[in-house]
Design a protein around this motif. Sequence first.
Motif, mmCIF file in Angstrom:
data_model
loop_
_atom_site.group_PDB
_atom_site.id
_atom_site.type_symbol
_atom_site.label_atom_id
_atom_site.label_comp_id
_atom_site.label_asym_id
_atom_site.label_seq_id
_atom_site.Cartn_x
_atom_site.Cartn_y
_atom_site.Cartn_z
ATOM 1 N N LEU A 1 0.826 -1.204 0.000
ATOM 2 C CA LEU A 1 0.000 0.000 0.000
ATOM 3 C C LEU A 1 0.859 1.253 0.000
ATOM 4 O O LEU A 1 0.576 2.229 -0.707
ATOM 5 N N PHE A 2 1.912 1.253 0.805
ATOM 6 C CA PHE A 2 2.776 2.427 0.904
ATOM 7 C C PHE A 2 3.450 2.745 -0.426
ATOM 8 O O PHE A 2 3.613 3.902 -0.789
ATOM 9 N N THR A 3 3.845 1.706 -1.154
ATOM 10 C CA THR A 3 4.516 1.943 -2.431
ATOM 11 C C THR A 3 3.546 2.428 -3.504
ATOM 12 O O THR A 3 3.984 2.970 -4.520
ATOM 13 N N CYS A 4 2.245 2.241 -3.284
ATOM 14 C CA CYS A 4 1.238 2.642 -4.273
ATOM 15 C C CYS A 4 0.579 3.976 -3.932
ATOM 16 O O CYS A 4 -0.438 4.339 -4.535
ATOM 17 N N GLN A 5 1.128 4.712 -2.977
ATOM 18 C CA GLN A 5 0.516 5.982 -2.584
ATOM 19 C C GLN A 5 0.500 6.985 -3.739
ATOM 20 O O GLN A 5 1.394 7.001 -4.584
ATOM 21 N N LEU A 6 -0.528 7.832 -3.722
ATOM 22 C CA LEU A 6 -0.640 8.915 -4.683
ATOM 23 C C LEU A 6 -0.258 10.227 -4.015
ATOM 24 O O LEU A 6 -0.416 10.395 -2.809
ATOM 25 N N ALA A 7 0.260 11.140 -4.804
ATOM 26 C CA ALA A 7 0.658 12.455 -4.294
ATOM 27 C C ALA A 7 -0.580 13.339 -4.228
ATOM 28 O O ALA A 7 -1.131 13.732 -5.255
ATOM 29 N N ILE A 8 -1.050 13.648 -3.032
ATOM 30 C CA ILE A 8 -2.235 14.483 -2.855
ATOM 31 C C ILE A 8 -1.920 15.612 -1.891
ATOM 32 O O ILE A 8 -0.974 15.538 -1.107
ATOM 33 N N GLN A 9 -2.742 16.655 -1.936
ATOM 34 C CA GLN A 9 -2.532 17.820 -1.095
ATOM 35 C C GLN A 9 -3.171 17.665 0.282
ATOM 36 O O GLN A 9 -2.677 18.205 1.266
ATOM 37 N N ASN A 10 -4.273 16.933 0.354
ATOM 38 C CA ASN A 10 -5.020 16.849 1.604
ATOM 39 C C ASN A 10 -4.236 16.076 2.661
ATOM 40 O O ASN A 10 -3.921 14.908 2.478
ATOM 41 N N GLU A 11 -3.956 16.733 3.777
ATOM 42 C CA GLU A 11 -3.185 16.103 4.840
ATOM 43 C C GLU A 11 -4.000 15.113 5.649
ATOM 44 O O GLU A 11 -3.457 14.390 6.486
ATOM 45 N N TYR A 12 -5.327 15.056 5.434
ATOM 46 C CA TYR A 12 -6.187 14.189 6.228
ATOM 47 C C TYR A 12 -6.576 12.909 5.507
ATOM 48 O O TYR A 12 -7.481 12.200 5.945
ATOM 49 N N GLU A 13 -5.931 12.596 4.413
ATOM 50 C CA GLU A 13 -6.292 11.399 3.657
ATOM 51 C C GLU A 13 -5.054 10.711 3.113
ATOM 52 O O GLU A 13 -3.995 11.323 2.956
ATOM 53 N N ILE A 14 -5.233 9.442 2.802
ATOM 54 C CA ILE A 14 -4.240 8.680 2.047
ATOM 55 C C ILE A 14 -4.952 8.118 0.826
ATOM 56 O O ILE A 14 -6.058 7.578 0.942
ATOM 57 N N TRP A 15 -4.346 8.284 -0.332
ATOM 58 C CA TRP A 15 -4.873 7.686 -1.556
ATOM 59 C C TRP A 15 -3.847 6.676 -2.083
ATOM 60 O O TRP A 15 -2.640 6.922 -2.036
ATOM 61 N N VAL A 16 -4.319 5.555 -2.565
ATOM 62 C CA VAL A 16 -3.452 4.582 -3.227
ATOM 63 C C VAL A 16 -4.059 4.244 -4.579
ATOM 64 O O VAL A 16 -5.279 4.323 -4.765
ATOM 65 N N ALA A 17 -3.196 3.896 -5.528
ATOM 66 C CA ALA A 17 -3.652 3.467 -6.854
ATOM 67 C C ALA A 17 -3.315 1.993 -7.015
ATOM 68 O O ALA A 17 -2.142 1.609 -6.990
ATOM 69 N N ILE A 18 -4.335 1.174 -7.130
ATOM 70 C CA ILE A 18 -4.153 -0.267 -7.293
ATOM 71 C C ILE A 18 -4.626 -0.643 -8.689
ATOM 72 O O ILE A 18 -5.821 -0.583 -8.989
ATOM 73 N N GLY A 19 -3.701 -0.986 -9.555
ATOM 74 C CA GLY A 19 -4.056 -1.319 -10.931
ATOM 75 C C GLY A 19 -4.756 -0.172 -11.644
ATOM 76 O O GLY A 19 -5.653 -0.409 -12.458
ATOM 77 N N GLY A 20 -4.371 1.057 -11.335
ATOM 78 C CA GLY A 20 -4.985 2.221 -11.968
ATOM 79 C C GLY A 20 -6.243 2.713 -11.295
ATOM 80 O O GLY A 20 -6.822 3.709 -11.711
ATOM 81 N N GLN A 21 -6.694 2.033 -10.263
ATOM 82 C CA GLN A 21 -7.903 2.430 -9.539
ATOM 83 C C GLN A 21 -7.513 3.265 -8.309
ATOM 84 O O GLN A 21 -6.875 2.754 -7.390
ATOM 85 N N PRO A 22 -7.873 4.554 -8.273
ATOM 86 C CA PRO A 22 -7.565 5.371 -7.088
ATOM 87 C C PRO A 22 -8.571 5.115 -5.970
ATOM 88 O O PRO A 22 -9.773 5.128 -6.191
ATOM 89 N N ILE A 23 -8.081 4.865 -4.763
ATOM 90 C CA ILE A 23 -8.936 4.562 -3.620
ATOM 91 C C ILE A 23 -8.527 5.445 -2.449
ATOM 92 O O ILE A 23 -7.341 5.609 -2.179
#
Length: 298
Positions: A74-96
């Motif tokens: 999960l950590f290696t799939c993180q997306l770069a986002i501005q919101n400090e209150y969330e974590i986004w990951v991309a799994i097979g192109g699907q952002p979650i």
Amino acid sequence: MDEAKKFLRRLYQQGKSPLQNKSMNHNCQLGNFARVREAIGTDALEEIKKSSLGFMRKLNDSDYVWSTKTEYFLFTCQLAIQNEYEIWVAIGGQPIRFSLYDFAKITGLNTDAMRTKDCEADYTSFWTKLGVPHGVRPKYDELAKCFGRCPGWDLPEQKMLGMLCILHMSIHGVHHNSRIPLETAKRVFKDEDIADYPWGRVAFKSLIDGVKIVQYEGSSYTVNGCVHALLIWAYESITVFGERFGKVLQPNEISFLRCGGTRTCEDLDKVISKEIEEHGEVRVRRMIMKPLEEIYPT
């Protein structure tokens, strides 16, 4: 530009994460609960299990299994986002998205808006008994030194010691030699101060901060916070992970007590590739996307 595409910039280029070839550690160690349980006794433990801080104790009593490899993925799939209150990951192109709302659904903890009123409690004598200097925040190493003598304490004191340990290990999830905030530590003196406090917000912030500001120097790195919630979120949100590794134990429980999990030696990139081959995409179960102002009221 399609809105979803804006989220597909990875925090780390694939194969070039600073996590490569490093071992992962975390401070929310379930094994420490065995020591606490033995020290404070059954009666105090049962009292804690009835409180809002009993969630972690119940998880430790279940057949839940931690999986470092899945969390690392999960950590290696993180997306770069501005919101400090969330974590986004991309799994097979699907952002979650992993948000406070998801954390609340998984742990069952109170995530209401933080109160501004300070907790008033005379903690001086109990701090002396614990060996914690007056006016100083307690740390786990100090609390653990009490384990040998606390069996002779009265039940309320045993209960407070156990709660302080749980706050340190699971709500804040910090290093055993780190001190937890005095404001949260003082709440163990009154049941009402424990019952209606938004522990979910405190725990969620500690986890998010732990993921976002983790230091990668050296051969290993350590993540603060209740990392188990993020792992269970992966089992709940990424269908193939839930099917392969989630191991549902108690279907009618909150997520925190529903999933067991298994350690895996599988190559998760290959698991995802096979998922796409069989289903045309990675199947994901998106949590309710509440507006940010509803989740994080000002």
